[in-house]
Design a protein around this motif. Sequence first.
Motif, mmCIF file in Angstrom:
data_model
loop_
_atom_site.group_PDB
_atom_site.id
_atom_site.type_symbol
_atom_site.label_atom_id
_atom_site.label_comp_id
_atom_site.label_asym_id
_atom_site.label_seq_id
_atom_site.Cartn_x
_atom_site.Cartn_y
_atom_site.Cartn_z
ATOM 1 N N VAL A 10 0.832 -1.206 0.000
ATOM 2 C CA VAL A 10 0.000 0.000 0.000
ATOM 3 C C VAL A 10 0.867 1.257 0.000
ATOM 4 O O VAL A 10 1.817 1.370 0.791
ATOM 5 C CB VAL A 10 -0.943 0.013 1.226
ATOM 6 C CG1 VAL A 10 -1.652 1.359 1.357
ATOM 7 C CG2 VAL A 10 -1.951 -1.125 1.105
ATOM 8 N N ARG A 12 0.487 5.718 -0.274
ATOM 9 C CA ARG A 12 -0.374 6.907 -0.304
ATOM 10 C C ARG A 12 0.516 8.115 -0.496
ATOM 11 O O ARG A 12 1.430 8.368 0.300
ATOM 12 C CB ARG A 12 -1.161 7.050 1.004
ATOM 13 C CG ARG A 12 -2.049 8.302 1.047
ATOM 14 C CD ARG A 12 -3.208 8.187 0.070
ATOM 15 N NE ARG A 12 -4.147 9.300 0.205
ATOM 16 C CZ ARG A 12 -4.233 10.323 -0.645
ATOM 17 N NH1 ARG A 12 -3.409 10.382 -1.682
ATOM 18 N NH2 ARG A 12 -5.133 11.269 -0.467
ATOM 19 N N LEU A 49 -6.050 5.266 6.491
ATOM 20 C CA LEU A 49 -6.375 4.350 5.385
ATOM 21 C C LEU A 49 -7.290 3.224 5.866
ATOM 22 O O LEU A 49 -8.203 2.804 5.148
ATOM 23 C CB LEU A 49 -5.089 3.775 4.781
ATOM 24 C CG LEU A 49 -4.265 4.732 3.912
ATOM 25 C CD1 LEU A 49 -2.851 4.194 3.719
ATOM 26 C CD2 LEU A 49 -4.927 4.955 2.553
ATOM 27 N N GLY A 52 -10.750 4.728 6.424
ATOM 28 C CA GLY A 52 -11.446 5.169 5.212
ATOM 29 C C GLY A 52 -11.388 6.662 4.997
ATOM 30 O O GLY A 52 -11.987 7.183 4.052
ATOM 31 N N GLN A 55 -7.630 7.176 0.900
ATOM 32 C CA GLN A 55 -7.664 6.041 -0.013
ATOM 33 C C GLN A 55 -6.257 5.825 -0.569
ATOM 34 O O GLN A 55 -5.519 6.802 -0.803
ATOM 35 C CB GLN A 55 -8.637 6.292 -1.170
ATOM 36 C CG GLN A 55 -10.098 6.373 -0.751
ATOM 37 C CD GLN A 55 -10.636 5.037 -0.256
ATOM 38 O OE1 GLN A 55 -10.183 3.981 -0.680
ATOM 39 N NE2 GLN A 55 -11.607 5.090 0.653
ATOM 40 N N PRO A 56 -5.837 4.576 -0.774
ATOM 41 C CA PRO A 56 -4.485 4.325 -1.291
ATOM 42 C C PRO A 56 -4.358 4.704 -2.764
ATOM 43 O O PRO A 56 -5.315 4.578 -3.528
ATOM 44 C CB PRO A 56 -4.313 2.817 -1.096
ATOM 45 C CG PRO A 56 -5.701 2.266 -1.124
ATOM 46 C CD PRO A 56 -6.580 3.320 -0.523
ATOM 47 N N ASN A 57 -3.166 5.186 -3.136
ATOM 48 C CA ASN A 57 -2.864 5.383 -4.554
ATOM 49 C C ASN A 57 -2.492 4.068 -5.220
ATOM 50 O O ASN A 57 -2.727 3.876 -6.415
ATOM 51 C CB ASN A 57 -1.707 6.376 -4.714
ATOM 52 C CG ASN A 57 -2.050 7.761 -4.199
ATOM 53 O OD1 ASN A 57 -1.521 8.178 -3.172
ATOM 54 N ND2 ASN A 57 -2.928 8.476 -4.883
ATOM 55 N N GLU A 58 -1.897 3.181 -4.422
ATOM 56 C CA GLU A 58 -1.490 1.861 -4.926
ATOM 57 C C GLU A 58 -1.702 0.843 -3.817
ATOM 58 O O GLU A 58 -1.730 1.183 -2.637
ATOM 59 C CB GLU A 58 -0.001 1.867 -5.322
ATOM 60 C CG GLU A 58 0.358 2.827 -6.420
ATOM 61 C CD GLU A 58 1.860 3.118 -6.451
ATOM 62 O OE1 GLU A 58 2.617 2.401 -5.760
ATOM 63 O OE2 GLU A 58 2.254 4.063 -7.150
ATOM 64 N N HIS A 60 -3.478 -2.746 -1.916
ATOM 65 C CA HIS A 60 -4.770 -3.339 -1.564
ATOM 66 C C HIS A 60 -4.912 -3.401 -0.050
ATOM 67 O O HIS A 60 -3.961 -3.727 0.673
ATOM 68 C CB HIS A 60 -4.838 -4.747 -2.166
ATOM 69 C CG HIS A 60 -6.068 -5.517 -1.803
ATOM 70 N ND1 HIS A 60 -7.344 -5.096 -2.115
ATOM 71 C CD2 HIS A 60 -6.214 -6.704 -1.142
ATOM 72 C CE1 HIS A 60 -8.226 -5.982 -1.667
ATOM 73 N NE2 HIS A 60 -7.566 -6.958 -1.081
ATOM 74 N N THR A 67 -12.576 -6.276 0.753
ATOM 75 C CA THR A 67 -11.847 -5.163 0.160
ATOM 76 C C THR A 67 -12.315 -3.839 0.747
ATOM 77 O O THR A 67 -13.519 -3.585 0.860
ATOM 78 C CB THR A 67 -12.048 -5.152 -1.368
ATOM 79 O OG1 THR A 67 -11.485 -6.365 -1.906
ATOM 80 C CG2 THR A 67 -11.369 -3.961 -2.015
ATOM 81 N N GLU A 69 -10.820 -0.654 -0.285
ATOM 82 C CA GLU A 69 -10.673 0.497 -1.174
ATOM 83 C C GLU A 69 -12.040 0.940 -1.695
ATOM 84 O O GLU A 69 -12.837 0.122 -2.146
ATOM 85 C CB GLU A 69 -9.789 0.173 -2.390
ATOM 86 C CG GLU A 69 -8.379 -0.243 -2.047
ATOM 87 C CD GLU A 69 -8.219 -1.741 -2.086
ATOM 88 O OE1 GLU A 69 -7.996 -2.303 -3.174
ATOM 89 O OE2 GLU A 69 -8.339 -2.354 -1.018
ATOM 90 N N GLY A 70 -12.282 2.239 -1.625
ATOM 91 C CA GLY A 70 -13.527 2.801 -2.130
ATOM 92 C C GLY A 70 -14.707 2.696 -1.176
ATOM 93 O O GLY A 70 -15.769 3.255 -1.441
#
Length: 338
Positions: A10, A12, A49, A52, A55-58, A60, A67, A69-70
Amino acid sequence: MPAAVRFVNVSRRFGQVRAVDGVTLDISEGEFFAMLGPSGSGKTTCLRLIAGFEQPNEGHIEIFGETAEGVPPYKRNVNTVFQDYALFPHMTVGENVAYGLRIKGMPKAERERKAKDALAMVKLKGFEHRRPGQLSGGQRQRVALARALVNGPKVLLLDEPLGALDLKLREQMQEELKALQEKLGITFVFVTHDQGEALSMADRVAIFNEGKIIQVGTPQDIYEKPRSRFVADFVGSSNVLSPEFAASHGGAAKWTSLRPERIGVFPPDTKPPQGHASTDGEIKMISYQGSVTRFSVECGKLRIHTEIPTDEAASFEQGDRVRLIWPKSAMVTMEDAA
């Protein structure tokens, strides 16, 4: 069984700054996990992260196998306790604690009952009708904790929650938090820059620096077996010995950590016991620290710090020549000199 929280590579970024840089980490269900590091090391961004708020740039992120993300904060089964408490001053303590339940549409009688139970859990029974302004800092911290726990989160995130408390109260809250986590059995993720907090409460500790995790392990492993100079210096204090010095004193020819409390101070003619190493030097500074006294000893080009019980320190004075003696097993080789 899935991890309570899982990070897989991960990152950010904020502009050109990598606040979190390729972090991979598993936090087990029911674990008291501490993220420890200096300001700007990435630990709080990792907490955000999970919550919430970022959000990560890369990479999981999973929370109990799902999951993340989002997924917005209100749909995650986590709650956060902040350092500044973030209580509503116009609401009573009971209303503050029940606020999240009210937003979820829980009937008034039920949410009031749950709020009372949560306040009793944090030793604030009968405080429902007070206002936050009528409470001490420690009591406000307990209200923030009750408000987070009343929602029944599977993961509780604590962002330096004891930072605003005085030393005595902070130590008391450390004990209470640990006991509460053991009683509830839920996952606590605790962010701090205070190594004493991390070592005293956590089952495992992750050491952060410059957006990366430098080392993960039990408090004992982190303290007794630092893998790098950064960890040795940041967690407690350590004498970092060069490969040449370590090799000439019975250790490996590698950068080595030697904790001050493992080193004894003796008269210069003292013979080291079997399995021990020694070096001679001159006491340059003596620092009284209550139950222990700290010596700074100049040994050639190397300055070595040692801590001994204060009742053993009275026979030494600044300027004395002494012999420092330690078990060879106390010298811990490190993978990284940085």
